[in-house]
Design a protein around this motif. Structure first.
Motif, PDB file in Angstrom:
ATOM      1  N   LYS A 213     110.345   5.643 -66.237  1.00 23.13           N
ATOM      2  CA  LYS A 213     109.248   5.010 -65.498  1.00 23.13           C
ATOM      3  C   LYS A 213     108.053   5.958 -65.391  1.00 23.13           C
ATOM      4  N   SER A 214     108.358   7.222 -65.117  1.00 20.88           N
ATOM      5  CA  SER A 214     107.282   8.219 -64.995  1.00 20.88           C
ATOM      6  C   SER A 214     106.535   8.369 -66.307  1.00 20.88           C
ATOM      7  N   ALA A 215     107.293   8.417 -67.408  1.00 23.96           N
ATOM      8  CA  ALA A 215     106.665   8.556 -68.722  1.00 23.96           C
ATOM      9  C   ALA A 215     105.827   7.320 -69.056  1.00 23.96           C
ATOM     10  N   GLU A 216     106.336   6.141 -68.757  1.00 21.30           N
ATOM     11  CA  GLU A 216     105.596   4.913 -69.036  1.00 21.30           C
ATOM     12  C   GLU A 216     104.308   4.863 -68.218  1.00 21.30           C
ATOM     13  N   LYS A 217     104.399   5.316 -66.955  1.00 22.38           N
ATOM     14  CA  LYS A 217     103.208   5.324 -66.108  1.00 22.38           C
ATOM     15  C   LYS A 217     102.157   6.262 -66.677  1.00 22.38           C
TER      16      LYS A 217
ATOM     17  N   HIS B 189      96.483   5.365 -71.827  1.00 26.44           N
ATOM     18  CA  HIS B 189      96.010   4.210 -72.584  1.00 26.44           C
ATOM     19  C   HIS B 189      94.779   3.605 -71.920  1.00 26.44           C
ATOM     20  N   GLN B 190      94.830   3.494 -70.575  1.00 24.20           N
ATOM     21  CA  GLN B 190      93.705   2.913 -69.855  1.00 24.20           C
ATOM     22  C   GLN B 190      92.476   3.796 -69.961  1.00 24.20           C
ATOM     23  N   ALA B 191      92.711   5.106 -69.868  1.00 20.20           N
ATOM     24  CA  ALA B 191      91.578   6.033 -70.001  1.00 20.20           C
ATOM     25  C   ALA B 191      90.921   5.905 -71.380  1.00 20.20           C
ATOM     26  N   GLN B 192      91.768   5.739 -72.391  1.00 20.17           N
ATOM     27  CA  GLN B 192      91.254   5.567 -73.752  1.00 20.17           C
ATOM     28  C   GLN B 192      90.420   4.294 -73.863  1.00 20.17           C
ATOM     29  N   LEU B 193      90.928   3.222 -73.233  1.00 16.20           N
ATOM     30  CA  LEU B 193      90.195   1.961 -73.259  1.00 16.20           C
ATOM     31  C   LEU B 193      88.843   2.095 -72.563  1.00 16.20           C
ATOM     32  N   MET B 194      88.883   2.727 -71.389  1.00 16.90           N
ATOM     33  CA  MET B 194      87.648   2.843 -70.611  1.00 16.90           C
ATOM     34  C   MET B 194      86.611   3.682 -71.342  1.00 16.90           C
ATOM     35  N   SER B 195      87.080   4.624 -72.151  1.00 14.41           N
ATOM     36  CA  SER B 195      86.126   5.461 -72.892  1.00 14.41           C
ATOM     37  C   SER B 195      85.370   4.657 -73.940  1.00 14.41           C
ATOM     38  N   ARG B 196      85.890   3.467 -74.270  1.00 10.12           N
ATOM     39  CA  ARG B 196      85.257   2.647 -75.309  1.00 10.12           C
ATOM     40  C   ARG B 196      84.301   1.617 -74.742  1.00 10.12           C
ATOM     41  N   THR B 197      84.285   1.457 -73.395  1.00 10.88           N
ATOM     42  CA  THR B 197      83.479   0.361 -72.845  1.00 10.88           C
ATOM     43  C   THR B 197      81.994   0.536 -73.134  1.00 10.88           C
ATOM     44  N   GLY B 198      81.541   1.808 -73.224  1.00 10.50           N
ATOM     45  CA  GLY B 198      80.127   2.028 -73.562  1.00 10.50           C
ATOM     46  C   GLY B 198      79.809   1.462 -74.928  1.00 10.50           C
ATOM     47  N   GLU B 199      80.734   1.659 -75.894  1.00 12.50           N
ATOM     48  CA  GLU B 199      80.521   1.112 -77.230  1.00 12.50           C
ATOM     49  C   GLU B 199      80.492  -0.416 -77.201  1.00 12.50           C
ATOM     50  N   LEU B 200      81.352  -1.001 -76.349  1.00 10.57           N
ATOM     51  CA  LEU B 200      81.433  -2.462 -76.292  1.00 10.57           C
ATOM     52  C   LEU B 200      80.151  -3.060 -75.719  1.00 10.57           C
ATOM     53  N   VAL B 201      79.550  -2.374 -74.740  1.00 10.42           N
ATOM     54  CA  VAL B 201      78.294  -2.877 -74.172  1.00 10.42           C
ATOM     55  C   VAL B 201      77.220  -2.958 -75.248  1.00 10.42           C
ATOM     56  N   ASP B 202      77.248  -1.995 -76.169  1.00  8.99           N
ATOM     57  CA  ASP B 202      76.253  -1.995 -77.244  1.00  8.99           C
ATOM     58  C   ASP B 202      76.371  -3.206 -78.152  1.00  8.99           C
ATOM     59  N   GLN B 203      77.555  -3.885 -78.095  1.00 11.48           N
ATOM     60  CA  GLN B 203      77.753  -5.056 -78.954  1.00 11.48           C
ATOM     61  C   GLN B 203      77.333  -6.363 -78.275  1.00 11.48           C
ATOM     62  N   ALA B 204      76.692  -6.246 -77.100  1.00  8.43           N
ATOM     63  CA  ALA B 204      76.227  -7.446 -76.389  1.00  8.43           C
ATOM     64  C   ALA B 204      75.127  -8.128 -77.193  1.00  8.43           C
ATOM     65  N   THR B 205      75.105  -9.456 -77.120  1.00 12.01           N
ATOM     66  CA  THR B 205      74.064 -10.249 -77.781  1.00 12.01           C
ATOM     67  C   THR B 205      73.441 -11.185 -76.758  1.00 12.01           C
ATOM     68  N   GLN B 206      72.238 -11.631 -77.039  1.00 20.65           N
ATOM     69  CA  GLN B 206      71.564 -12.568 -76.152  1.00 20.65           C
ATOM     70  C   GLN B 206      71.819 -13.985 -76.641  1.00 20.65           C
ATOM     71  N   VAL B 207      72.414 -14.787 -75.795  1.00 16.48           N
ATOM     72  CA  VAL B 207      72.687 -16.189 -76.118  1.00 16.48           C
ATOM     73  C   VAL B 207      71.954 -17.033 -75.090  1.00 16.48           C
ATOM     74  N   GLY B 208      70.804 -17.564 -75.501  1.00 15.43           N
ATOM     75  CA  GLY B 208      69.996 -18.309 -74.551  1.00 15.43           C
ATOM     76  C   GLY B 208      69.555 -17.389 -73.433  1.00 15.43           C
ATOM     77  N   GLN B 209      69.823 -17.781 -72.203  1.00 15.61           N
ATOM     78  CA  GLN B 209      69.429 -16.981 -71.034  1.00 15.61           C
ATOM     79  C   GLN B 209      70.465 -15.941 -70.649  1.00 15.61           C
ATOM     80  N   PHE B 210      71.573 -15.846 -71.403  1.00 16.76           N
ATOM     81  CA  PHE B 210      72.687 -14.991 -70.998  1.00 16.76           C
ATOM     82  C   PHE B 210      72.875 -13.803 -71.943  1.00 16.76           C
ATOM     83  N   THR B 211      73.230 -12.662 -71.333  1.00 14.15           N
ATOM     84  CA  THR B 211      73.668 -11.495 -72.105  1.00 14.15           C
ATOM     85  C   THR B 211      75.176 -11.636 -72.264  1.00 14.15           C
TER      86      THR B 211
END
Length: 890
Positions: free
Chosen positions: A750-754, A760-782
């Protein structure tokens, strides 16, 4: 006159007239045409059909049968005329008397002085109806009884021709009505006003058999019955209304006390306004029906009879809450109805605790369901009304049912109260796609009676003598052969045939014990017996395959039971008795048997109990059972009367109909004593070890224990020992140290899985900046609409979406993410919307449902965040595109 006295007077009247008093059958009979017994004649149907001769020396009988009808549950309480449970008093003649006798018996009881045992009704207030063409009955009423012609009315097929609504016996009938007076309606007899003129007795002149038909009256007569019979039914509750001088059945001594308690617990008052009165009547009616169903062994569940019971109990709870009740109420209702019904049904007294516990536990579970489901319904209904629509969506109704356990009939009721309809077509489609769960009263298919007339000759004249208690081999004579439902005189090699012997050592399946297997031999003939079933509890049908040679009527054969099969079955059956006795020691006397199955080496035992058993309780049950084996007690059997068997303390099975002579099986004196017709070992030690495998739920209020016996138990223990030894060897530990060692390893894992999850979560969060860069404008929405790499769980997806939504919170932004979780095989997806996007009209829940259509999934949530799961990853791209298009169109 109290109801129990009305019952006593009815029975005594017909006993004095030479009828045999027959106890009420259980509400649950082994009849494929019925969910519950719904008419007084049901237990007598084989005699009316001519399948069996009635076992009554006089050829007449009388009974007060408990009945349940559930097709009009929604009508209960709306009027005062519908009850789901009722008592039908009847007298029956099997060819002894016909119309004149039935009419005179009924009239003398109804109008006879109370001092002489009658009901003392005024003859001037009684009207009768007859079938349109029944001149004979009309003449008897007028000429023999003296009823004026103007009080004899002729009615048609709908009113005065009786059948059960399915193929079976039928015939014209004559009904007796009581005129309650002008304050109840118009003059003119039953044909003018059946509220003023109350039907109290129906005399059925049964002489025909009807075929299939879709409506009452829309059927053909397929022939005459073997003899003219009488079946009558007097409504105990309706007569009680008259003799107690009350308005309706809810005012009688049986139901009014429940309404009084309902007033006390709700603060509402009965008799002030119709809507509240309906709820009071639902509480009273359903409390009685539910109590009687539990008494006869039904437990709440999601199908069949259990669903009917659950539905009744939940309607009581909801009605009480709508009247103002707070907290639990079923316990008080059950106590009250048991008090009023015990004088008529003394067996209630011994089952009070079990009945109350079953009802109260169901209420506790439903109160949780009601709270969450009602809140969701109110929100959904409000949204429907705000949109200007009048139909609650099928998906919403299904979500209430599937996710919150909210019965669809309750949703329909609440929708009607809110002025809405329900999209039942959409609901049915959701049900078909997701799971098969439907209301039992709609799904219970009715068929014609099983035609057992081919066996009648043997049932009546040549019942099978069972010799298998004392022998496994015996000579017998073939007295019947049935092939494809037809009696034949011979059978050849390769034929599948049912063989009837004058005597047999082979046990027919009964009481949970599977039938014996074996062979019949005669010269060069060899017949394999694969099953043995009983007809009318009198004749054994040997389901057989002729392997070689042939067989004819009159052939003398040697019947040989498979000794190994019988030995194993006996071990399992005797072990079942030990398990039952151990259960009652550990859990108390209310843990009673609800069913069992015994086959060689294996048993399962169902019992009424509402809580999961602890490991300690399971260990204690296993210990007690094996101590009984080790005690080497003799297994004794004695045949006696049913009354004496019960007096000895023998346990009976709920819903089982025992004959006058019963077999008591006793193991260890008071340790185990049951009514049982099965075969058993001679001493408890012959059972061998008993390995209790575990217990599980088989429905609300019902549990199941499974176990091995004999060599199967030994093999199980050997495999378990080998498994433990292997694990100990792998972990380099002693067997006694395994629990601690495994606990340590589990904690480390359990300790190892935690730690891995955090990385894993830290790795994901490190990518969120890259994901924001992939935003597109669709009508009035980002818009950030992406399919992330496989292996991201639903929880991780929510973390990423929440973070991304925060990064674009200063805009009208929408985040749409999907992935494929390899671990679960699911396709999780999520939609999040910023405050500005929500203000602009975005509803995340609607977008989730749209995306779900492309990935074979569904979901839901709030306007700012909604989540779902599907199973078709190939549709993710198309689903994301559909969401973009929807946003572009806003």
């Amino acid at each position: 006159m109290q109801t129990h006295e009305i019952r006593d007077r009815f029975t005594q009247h017909f006993v004095n007239a030479g009828h045999q008093a027959v106890p009420s059958a259980s509400l649950i009979l082994d009849d494929p045409t019925l969910l519950f017994v719904n008419a007084g004649m049901v237990p007598f149907k084989p005699y009316f059909l001519g399948q069996q001769n009635p076992p009554f020396p006089s050829g007449t009988a009388t009974s007060i049968q408990k009945c349940v009808r559930t097709l009009d549950i929604e009508e209960v309480g709306i009027t005062t005329r519908h009850n789901t449970f009722f008592q039908m008093a009847g007298n029956f003649s099997f060819g002894q008397y016909f119309k004149e006798g039935a009419i005179k018996h009924a009239w003398s009881l109804l109008t006879g002085p109370t001092d002489d045992g009658g009901f003392g009704l005024d003859p001037e207030r009684l009207w009768v109806t007859v079938y349109l063409t029944d001149d004979e009955a009309a003449e008897i009423w007028e000429k023999e009884i003296g009823v004026p012609a103007e009080r004899i009315q002729r009615l048609g097929m709908e009113d005065n021709y009786w059948s059960m609504g399915i193929p079976g016996p039928c015939g014209p009938c004559s009904e007796i009505y009581y005129d309650r007076g002008p304050e109840y309606g118009a003059e003119g007899g039953p044909e003018a006003d059946d509220n003023r003129y109350l039907e109290i007795w129906n005399l059925v002149f049964m002489e025909f058999e009807r075929g299939a038909g879709d409506k009452k009256g829309n059927f053909e007569l397929v022939g005459e019955l073997p003899q003219k019979n009488i079946d009558t039914g007097m409504g105990i509750e309706r007569v009680a209304c008259i003799l107690q001088g009350v308005e309706n059945v809810y005012e009688t001594d049986l139901l009014r006390p429940v309404i009084d308690v309902a007033e006390a617990v709700t603060g509402a008052v009965y008799g002030k306004e119709h809507e509240s009165d309906v709820r009071f009547r639902v509480i009273a009616d359903h409390s009685r029906t539910a109590m009687m169903l539990i008494l006869d062994g039904v437990s709440p569940s999601n199908e069949g009879r259990g669903y009917i019971l659950r539905r009744l109990l939940r309607r009581i709870v909801r009605s009480a809450r709508l009247l103002g009740a707070q907290g639990e109420t079923l316990g008080r209702f059950m106590d009250t109805i048991m008090d009023t019904m015990t004088p008529s049904f003394p067996e209630i007294a011994a089952n009070r605790e079990r009945i109350s516990r079953s009802a109260v536990n169901e209420e506790k579970a439903f109160l949780k369901t009601l709270e969450s489901g009602t809140a969701l319904f109110d929100r959904t209904a409000a949204g429907v009304r705000e949109s200007g629509a009048a139909v609650l969506g099928g998906h919403d109704a299904f979500e209430l049912h599937d996710t919150y356990g909210f019965p669809i009939d309750l949703t329909l009721e609440m929708a009607a109260e809110a002025g809405l309809e329900v999209d039942m077509a959409g609901f049915d489609l959701e049900m078909k796609q997701q799971r098969e769960r439907a209301k039992a009263d709609n799904k219970a298919k009715k068929h014609g009676h099983v035609d057992e007339s081919v066996y009648r000759e043997w049932v009546d004249n040549n019942p099978t003598v069972f010799t298998g208690y004392s022998e496994l081999t015996g000579d017998a004579t073939v007295i019947g052969l049935v092939k494809d439902g037809v009696s034949v005189t011979s059978a050849a090699a390769g034929d599948e045939v049912e063989i009837i012997l004058d005597a047999t050592p082979m046990y027919a399946e009964s009481g949970g014990q599977m039938a014996d297997r074996g062979t019949l031999t005669a010269g060069d003939a060899l017949i394999e017996i694969r099953d043995v079933q009983r007809v009318a509890k009198r004749v054994s049908l040997h389901k057989a395959t002729v392997v070689s040679g042939g067989i004819e009527l009159g052939t003398t054969v040697t019947a040989q039971v498979d000794g190994g099969w019988r030995h194993g079955a006996q071990q399992a059956h005797s072990a079942t008795h030990l398990i039952h006795a151990a259960l009652r020691q550990v859990l108390g006397p209310t843990a009673v048997q609800a069913g069992s199955l015994n086959r060689p080496g294996y048993l399962r035992f169902d019992f009424n109990y509402t809580e999961q058993l602890s490991d300690e309780q399971m260990s204690e049950i296993a210990t007690i059972a094996n101590q009984a084996v080790d005690a080497d007690w003799a297994v004794n059997t004695v045949e006696t009367s049913l009354e004496q068997g019960k007096a000895m303390g023998a346990t009976a099975l709920f819903g089982e109909n025992y004959g006058d002579v019963v077999r008591v099986v006793e193991i260890g004196g008071p340790f185990s004593m049951e009514l049982c017709g099965g075969t058993h070992v001679a001493r408890s030690s012959q059972i061998g070890p008993v390995a209790v495998l575990g217990e599980s739920s088989v429905g609300s209020g019902a549990r199941r224990i499974e176990a091995y016996s004999g060599m199967d138990a030994f093999s199980y223990f050997s495999k378990e020992a080998a498994l433990v030894s292997g694990v100990a060897s792998q972990l380099k530990a002693k067997s006694s140290d395994l629990p601690d060692r495994i606990a340590q390893l589990t904690e480390r894992l359990k300790s190892a899985e935690k730690e891995i999850a955090q990385l894993h979560q830290a790795q994901l969060m490190s990518r969120t900046g890259e994901l924001v860069d992939q935003a597109t404008q669709v009508g009035q929405f980002t818009v950030i609409a992406l399919k992330l790499s496989d292996g991201i769980s639903a929880g991780d997806l929510r973390t990423v979406a929440t973070d991304l939504k925060g990064r674009i919170r200063d805009r009208a932004g929408v985040v749409v993410l999907a992935s494929a979780d390899a671990g679960s095989g699911k396709v999780p997806f999520i939609v999040g919307a910023t405050e500005q996007a929500v203000a602009a009209g975005v509803k995340s829940g609607d977008l989730v449902k749209l995306l779900g259509q492309y990935v074979d999934g569904r979901g839901g949530g709030k306007a700012d965040l909604a989540q779902g799961s599907g199973s078709d990853a190939a549709g993710v791209d198309a689903g994301l595109a559909a969401v973009r298009d929807a946003l572009a169109g806003m």
